[in-house]
Design a protein around this motif. Structure first.
Motif, PDB file in Angstrom:
ATOM      1  N   UNK A   1      99.483  13.664  15.692  1.00  0.00           N
ATOM      2  CA  UNK A   1      98.677  14.550  14.852  1.00  0.00           C
ATOM      3  C   UNK A   1      97.567  13.690  14.262  1.00  0.00           C
ATOM      4  N   UNK A   2      96.348  14.144  14.410  1.00  0.00           N
ATOM      5  CA  UNK A   2      95.183  13.461  13.870  1.00  0.00           C
ATOM      6  C   UNK A   2      94.558  14.390  12.839  1.00  0.00           C
ATOM      7  N   UNK A   3      94.282  13.858  11.653  1.00  0.00           N
ATOM      8  CA  UNK A   3      93.644  14.660  10.616  1.00  0.00           C
ATOM      9  C   UNK A   3      92.233  14.145  10.374  1.00  0.00           C
ATOM     10  N   UNK A   4      91.273  15.045  10.525  1.00  0.00           N
ATOM     11  CA  UNK A   4      89.868  14.717  10.281  1.00  0.00           C
ATOM     12  C   UNK A   4      89.293  15.834   9.433  1.00  0.00           C
ATOM     13  N   UNK A   5      88.835  15.488   8.245  1.00  0.00           N
ATOM     14  CA  UNK A   5      88.356  16.515   7.321  1.00  0.00           C
ATOM     15  C   UNK A   5      89.483  17.477   7.028  1.00  0.00           C
ATOM     16  N   UNK A   6      89.199  18.769   7.139  1.00  0.00           N
ATOM     17  CA  UNK A   6      90.218  19.796   6.908  1.00  0.00           C
ATOM     18  C   UNK A   6      90.963  20.177   8.180  1.00  0.00           C
ATOM     19  N   UNK A   7      90.724  19.458   9.269  1.00  0.00           N
ATOM     20  CA  UNK A   7      91.315  19.816  10.561  1.00  0.00           C
ATOM     21  C   UNK A   7      92.543  18.968  10.879  1.00  0.00           C
TER      22      UNK A   7
END
Length: 161
Positions: free
Chosen positions: A70-76
């Motif tokens: 799982x990669x979190x970038x900003x709100x994604x």
């Protein structure tokens, strides 16, 4: 500040086209490889000066890497998977369900060697195709640029060599 990610998959044991894709992509903030890298992980990580996020494919025997990330970038929240366990040739339903189950709004996958972007039910599924053995009609090696913009909107651009 927007984030630009180079997304590739299914290079198998040939990474020559990956060098071209890295060069053509220009400045990137990260490289995502969605599997079937076949023992070239260190070479891929050395070819860029940014973080690499790699998941194994069905041909990455004994890799020791996590099957999914799982990669979190900003709100994604982005599910990274090769996708072979979800049988994406027939339907993306299981991929979408897996993304939803992980609270992700994006799932990036490979395996089919066919580039595509599709949104359904608030989840975007995207596949960069293959840099080695493309299977789509035009037969050209492909990769993807994923950009998460300052306003948190997201864009996908499929590119061909």
């Amino acid at each position: 500040m927007s984030v630009r990610m180079l997304v590739v998959s299914d290079t198998h044991y040939k990474i020559d086209n990956l060098y071209f894709a890295v060069d053509e992509a220009g400045e990137i903030d990260g490289l995502i490889h969605l599997g079937d890298i076949e023992d070239y992980r260190s070479e891929v990580e050395e070819m860029v000066d940014c973080p690499c996020y790699i998941v194994p494919g069905n041909n990455d025997y004994f890799s020791g890497m996590s099957r999914e990330r799982i990669l979190e970038i900003g709100d994604h929240r982005i599910l990274l998977t090769h996708g072979h366990r979800y049988q994406p040739y027939f339907s993306r339903t299981r991929l979408m369900e897996a993304a939803e189950g992980e609270g992700c709004d994006i799932v990036l996958y490979g395996h089919t060697h066919v580039p595509m972007v599709e949104e359904e039910g608030g989840i975007t599924a995207a596949n960069p195709g293959s840099l080695t053995w493309p299977r789509q009609r035009n037969g050209l090696p492909s990769y993807m640029i994923m950009e998460i913009r300052d306003d948190n909107s997201i864009g996908f651009e499929i590119r061909y060599l």
